[in-house]
Write a protein that holds these residues in place. Structure first.
Motif, PDB file in Angstrom:
ATOM      1  N   ASP A  81      12.638 -20.210 -30.471  1.00 47.17           N
ATOM      2  CA  ASP A  81      11.551 -21.109 -30.800  1.00 47.17           C
ATOM      3  C   ASP A  81      12.077 -22.496 -30.439  1.00 47.17           C
ATOM      4  N   HIS A  82      13.348 -22.746 -30.924  1.00 48.62           N
ATOM      5  CA  HIS A  82      13.990 -24.149 -30.935  1.00 48.62           C
ATOM      6  C   HIS A  82      14.104 -24.444 -29.457  1.00 48.62           C
ATOM      7  N   SER A 125      11.140 -25.339 -27.979  1.00 51.74           N
ATOM      8  CA  SER A 125      10.559 -26.671 -28.139  1.00 51.74           C
ATOM      9  C   SER A 125      11.054 -27.802 -27.663  1.00 51.74           C
TER      10      SER A 125
END
Length: 88
Positions: A15-16, A19
């Protein structure tokens, strides 16, 4: 020549990365982001090496040296003793 490295990421890590990647993000691709992280890591290591070398030069300039016994362990202990005694 390049090598391919595949890595499995946990959901929070993936997810990081996601992003940080995309048209509205800092990096265009996950690979670009990972390469950037590796370069920063390498620069940090070089900075630490440079700092240690400069510290050694300062020690020599200030006569904070010992005569080596030939044993790393003994020399390390002697160096610590000299530091504790403020190089007297």
């Amino acid at each position: 020549m390049s090598d391919r490295i595949n890595a499995r990421l946990s959901k929070p890590l993936a997810d990081h990365v996601n992003s940080m990647v995309g048209s509205d993000a800092l990096y265009e691709t996950p690979s670009e982001y990972i390469r950037s992280l590796i370069r920063r890591d390498m620069e940090g290591e070089l900075s630490q090496v440079y700092s240690s070398i400069m510290e050694g030069f300062t020690d020599i300039k200030e006569s904070r040296t010992i005569k080596s016994s030939g044993s790393w362990k003994k020399d390390k202990e002697l160096f610590k003793q000299k530091q504790f005694q403020n190089w007297e």
